[in-house]
Design an enzyme around this catalytic site. Structure first.
Site, PDB file in Angstrom:
ATOM      1  CG  HIS A 140      -1.960   1.056   1.213  1.00  0.00           C
ATOM      2  ND1 HIS A 140      -3.204   0.876   1.783  1.00  0.00           N
ATOM      3  CD2 HIS A 140      -1.973   2.315   0.713  1.00  0.00           C
ATOM      4  CE1 HIS A 140      -3.930   1.975   1.633  1.00  0.00           C
ATOM      5  NE2 HIS A 140      -3.177   2.866   0.987  1.00  0.00           N
ATOM      6  CD  GLU A 158      -4.158  -3.272   0.674  1.00  0.00           C
ATOM      7  OE1 GLU A 158      -4.665  -4.350   1.024  1.00  0.00           O
ATOM      8  OE2 GLU A 158      -3.692  -2.446   1.485  1.00  0.00           O
ATOM      9  CG  HIS A 172      -8.068  -3.715   8.723  1.00  0.00           C
ATOM     10  ND1 HIS A 172      -7.248  -2.821   8.092  1.00  0.00           N
ATOM     11  CD2 HIS A 172      -8.160  -3.293  10.002  1.00  0.00           C
ATOM     12  CE1 HIS A 172      -6.875  -1.872   8.936  1.00  0.00           C
ATOM     13  NE2 HIS A 172      -7.417  -2.144  10.114  1.00  0.00           N
TER      14      HIS A 172
END
Length: 238
Positions: A43, A70, A190
């Site tokens: 990310h 991401e 997550h």
């Protein structure tokens, strides 16, 4: 089989804290694959507080499994996707200064933005996944966008898991059912860890992929990276 994609952001965080190249982000990605990971996730945030643009470019040439990038789909992110053409682009609604992802997209309010971005990313031959809360309306909205997959935001599940795992997983089962009936793939991520991952997999057996970073890297401090990846893969066995 549900694939394990290892998020290596925390490896980059540790490297950046000291400077230099220890630990080596690129070598870690290679080793994760060698140890059994079926994907690598990054990310790259605008402030480059962990993964840097140069890391992404280097990873493009060495990841042999599935490379998942991401990010919030601003001009910077889209430039990366066009240049790298990863296996998967996961769209998240994070503000630039967010510590970590903390909510899914409102796929209804942001439909115009997301629809155009999904169309462009898919035209590059890249699978597009939209990060959403476990809400039937948000999943239906993602289906309408033309996304290839959704990624269910699992922090609420992880938070509720120890108190009542059946209650915690219920909205995820319903959201997953809608996604499956709508013909799109299903990812999750997550706060998944060695305690709550297996039950999620058992409850949603057709889960395509989980992306796990923080907990996996933390566990690796105790168990070692190779052993930790094997422990996570064991939780995902059918």
């Amino acid at each position: 089989m549900t694939k394990l994609s290892v998020n290596i952001n925390k490896i980059a965080t540790l490297r950046n804290a000291r400077g230099g190249n220890n630990p080596d982000v690129i070598k870690t990605a290679i080793d994760c694959e060698r140890f059994g990971a079926q994907g690598i996730t990054v990310h790259p945030r605008p402030d480059e507080r962990h993964i840097r643009y140069t890391d992404v470019i280097q990873l493009k040439n060495i990841v042999t499994t599935e490379f998942n990038i991401e990010g919030y789909p601003d001009d910077r992110y889209m430039k990366i996707i066009r240049e790298v053409k990863p296996a998967q682009a996961t769209l998240v609604p994070d503000a630039p200064d967010a510590i970590t992802s903390n909510a899914g997209w409102d796929t209804l309010k942001n439909a115009t933005l997301l629809r155009d971005i999904c169309k462009e990313i898919k035209s590059l031959g890249v699978r597009v996944s939209v990060f959403v809360d476990p809400s039937p309306r948000m999943v239906e909205g993602a289906i309408a966008l033309g996304a290839d997959r959704i990624e269910l935001y699992t922090e609420p599940y992880a938070s509720e898991f120890l108190a009542n795992k059946e209650v915690a997983v219920k909205p995820y089962i319903e959201s997953a059912r809608i996604a499956k009936e709508g013909g799109i793939g299903l990812n999750a991520g997550h706060d998944l860890d060695l305690h709550n991952l297996k039950f999620l997999k058992q409850s949603i057996p057709y889960l395509d992929e989980v992306s796990i970073g923080h907990a996996l890297i933390a566990d690796a401090l105790y168990y070692g990276l190779e052993n930790t990846i094997q422990l996570y893969l064991k939780q995902l066995k059918d």
